[in-house]
Scaffold this motif. Structure first.
Motif, PDB file in Angstrom:
ATOM      1  N   CYS A  20       0.854  -1.113   0.066  1.00  0.00           N
ATOM      2  CA  CYS A  20       0.010   0.063   0.067  1.00  0.00           C
ATOM      3  C   CYS A  20       0.913   1.400   0.011  1.00  0.00           C
ATOM      4  O   CYS A  20       0.651   2.100  -0.654  1.00  0.00           O
ATOM      5  N   ALA A  21       1.987   1.216   0.649  1.00  0.00           N
ATOM      6  CA  ALA A  21       2.977   2.367   0.866  1.00  0.00           C
ATOM      7  C   ALA A  21       3.645   2.673  -0.566  1.00  0.00           C
ATOM      8  O   ALA A  21       3.522   3.698  -1.203  1.00  0.00           O
ATOM      9  N   MET A  22       3.801   1.433  -1.348  1.00  0.00           N
ATOM     10  CA  MET A  22       4.535   1.619  -2.826  1.00  0.00           C
ATOM     11  C   MET A  22       3.369   2.298  -3.662  1.00  0.00           C
ATOM     12  O   MET A  22       3.681   3.012  -4.435  1.00  0.00           O
ATOM     13  N   ALA A  23       2.196   1.624  -3.476  1.00  0.00           N
ATOM     14  CA  ALA A  23       1.181   1.950  -4.535  1.00  0.00           C
ATOM     15  C   ALA A  23       0.801   3.637  -4.060  1.00  0.00           C
ATOM     16  O   ALA A  23       0.594   4.430  -5.041  1.00  0.00           O
ATOM     17  N   ALA A  24       0.861   4.048  -2.892  1.00  0.00           N
ATOM     18  CA  ALA A  24       0.662   5.481  -2.851  1.00  0.00           C
ATOM     19  C   ALA A  24       1.751   6.491  -3.113  1.00  0.00           C
ATOM     20  O   ALA A  24       1.496   7.308  -3.505  1.00  0.00           O
ATOM     21  N   ALA A  25       3.016   5.807  -3.015  1.00  0.00           N
ATOM     22  CA  ALA A  25       4.331   6.624  -3.478  1.00  0.00           C
ATOM     23  C   ALA A  25       4.116   6.659  -5.120  1.00  0.00           C
ATOM     24  O   ALA A  25       4.699   7.681  -5.831  1.00  0.00           O
ATOM     25  N   LEU A  26       3.579   5.703  -5.732  1.00  0.00           N
ATOM     26  CA  LEU A  26       3.639   5.617  -7.169  1.00  0.00           C
ATOM     27  C   LEU A  26       2.117   6.135  -7.565  1.00  0.00           C
ATOM     28  O   LEU A  26       1.623   5.671  -8.659  1.00  0.00           O
ATOM     29  N   ASP A  27       1.712   7.254  -7.039  1.00  0.00           N
ATOM     30  CA  ASP A  27       0.289   7.640  -7.441  1.00  0.00           C
ATOM     31  C   ASP A  27       0.067   7.989  -8.672  1.00  0.00           C
ATOM     32  O   ASP A  27       0.747   8.662  -9.606  1.00  0.00           O
ATOM     33  N   PHE A  35       1.681  -3.842  -7.485  1.00  0.00           N
ATOM     34  CA  PHE A  35       1.542  -4.123  -5.944  1.00  0.00           C
ATOM     35  C   PHE A  35       0.398  -4.725  -5.752  1.00  0.00           C
ATOM     36  O   PHE A  35      -0.056  -5.027  -4.657  1.00  0.00           O
ATOM     37  N   LEU A  36      -0.786  -4.629  -6.675  1.00  0.00           N
ATOM     38  CA  LEU A  36      -2.041  -5.165  -6.118  1.00  0.00           C
ATOM     39  C   LEU A  36      -2.080  -6.666  -5.866  1.00  0.00           C
ATOM     40  O   LEU A  36      -2.589  -7.195  -4.774  1.00  0.00           O
ATOM     41  N   PRO A  37      -1.516  -7.633  -6.656  1.00  0.00           N
ATOM     42  CA  PRO A  37      -1.527  -8.782  -6.158  1.00  0.00           C
ATOM     43  C   PRO A  37      -0.586  -9.288  -4.594  1.00  0.00           C
ATOM     44  O   PRO A  37      -0.937 -10.169  -4.067  1.00  0.00           O
ATOM     45  N   ALA A  39      -0.805  -7.112  -2.236  1.00  0.00           N
ATOM     46  CA  ALA A  39      -1.670  -6.701  -1.254  1.00  0.00           C
ATOM     47  C   ALA A  39      -2.842  -7.824  -1.043  1.00  0.00           C
ATOM     48  O   ALA A  39      -3.249  -8.219  -0.094  1.00  0.00           O
ATOM     49  N   LEU A  40      -3.147  -8.404  -2.265  1.00  0.00           N
ATOM     50  CA  LEU A  40      -4.121  -9.458  -2.227  1.00  0.00           C
ATOM     51  C   LEU A  40      -3.655 -10.691  -1.423  1.00  0.00           C
ATOM     52  O   LEU A  40      -4.447 -11.524  -1.113  1.00  0.00           O
ATOM     53  N   LEU A  41      -2.459 -10.985  -1.845  1.00  0.00           N
ATOM     54  CA  LEU A  41      -1.819 -12.118  -0.989  1.00  0.00           C
ATOM     55  C   LEU A  41      -1.809 -11.952   0.330  1.00  0.00           C
ATOM     56  O   LEU A  41      -1.603 -12.872   1.196  1.00  0.00           O
ATOM     57  N   ALA A  42      -1.568 -10.737   0.672  1.00  0.00           N
ATOM     58  CA  ALA A  42      -1.187 -10.477   2.071  1.00  0.00           C
ATOM     59  C   ALA A  42      -2.456 -10.492   3.036  1.00  0.00           C
ATOM     60  O   ALA A  42      -2.441 -10.808   4.183  1.00  0.00           O
ATOM     61  N   LEU A  43      -3.793 -10.284   2.409  1.00  0.00           N
ATOM     62  CA  LEU A  43      -4.702 -10.401   3.149  1.00  0.00           C
ATOM     63  C   LEU A  43      -5.022 -11.497   3.993  1.00  0.00           C
ATOM     64  O   LEU A  43      -5.288 -11.697   4.877  1.00  0.00           O
ATOM     65  N   PRO A  44      -5.139 -12.802   2.945  1.00  0.00           N
ATOM     66  CA  PRO A  44      -5.293 -14.018   3.662  1.00  0.00           C
ATOM     67  C   PRO A  44      -4.270 -14.423   4.839  1.00  0.00           C
ATOM     68  O   PRO A  44      -4.706 -14.955   5.949  1.00  0.00           O
ATOM     69  N   LEU A  45      -3.011 -13.778   4.568  1.00  0.00           N
ATOM     70  CA  LEU A  45      -2.125 -14.315   5.732  1.00  0.00           C
ATOM     71  C   LEU A  45      -2.593 -13.363   7.065  1.00  0.00           C
ATOM     72  O   LEU A  45      -2.249 -13.882   8.105  1.00  0.00           O
ATOM     73  N   LEU A  46      -2.810 -12.086   6.632  1.00  0.00           N
ATOM     74  CA  LEU A  46      -3.270 -11.165   7.991  1.00  0.00           C
ATOM     75  C   LEU A  46      -4.400 -11.849   8.849  1.00  0.00           C
ATOM     76  O   LEU A  46      -4.381 -11.741   9.916  1.00  0.00           O
ATOM     77  N   VAL A  47      -5.311 -12.571   7.795  1.00  0.00           N
ATOM     78  CA  VAL A  47      -6.584 -12.734   8.632  1.00  0.00           C
ATOM     79  C   VAL A  47      -6.417 -14.309   9.106  1.00  0.00           C
ATOM     80  O   VAL A  47      -6.910 -14.624  10.420  1.00  0.00           O
ATOM     81  N   HIS A  48      -5.843 -15.332   8.403  1.00  0.00           N
ATOM     82  CA  HIS A  48      -5.806 -16.602   8.831  1.00  0.00           C
ATOM     83  C   HIS A  48      -4.426 -16.893   9.391  1.00  0.00           C
ATOM     84  O   HIS A  48      -4.365 -18.170  10.092  1.00  0.00           O
TER      85      HIS A  48
END
Length: 78
Positions: A20-27, A35-37, A39-48
């Motif tokens: 998310c920081a890199m996506a914001a820096a490359l506005d 960086f979208l994939p 972030a999408l890979l990080a969500l299941p790790l964060l939750v489960h």
């Protein structure tokens, strides 16, 4: 929650934060889509947490045996 589970969740949080920081820096740049994939890979790790690793191993070994593999892992922990 075990330390191992917290490490998996921490890894997910770090990946999500960095992507998310890199996506914001490359506005506005098309490179943001790279960086979208991550972030999408990080969500299941964060939750489960560590269950993501178990599910990936179970999926690699064969979808039909997924439930058996997860059940055996739970029994080994007890």
């Amino acid at each position: 929650m075990t330390r191992r589970d917290l490490r998996w969740k921490g890894t997910g949080l770090a990946l999500l934060t960095l992507s998310c920081a890199m996506a914001a820096a490359l506005d506005g740049s098309p490179l943001t889509l790279l960086f979208l994939p991550v972030a999408l890979l990080a969500l299941p790790l964060l939750v489960h947490g560590k269950r993501v690793g178990q599910l990936l191993r179970a999926g690699w070994r064969g979808h039909g045996r997924t439930v058996d593999i997860l059940h055996a892992a739970r029994l080994r922990r007890r």
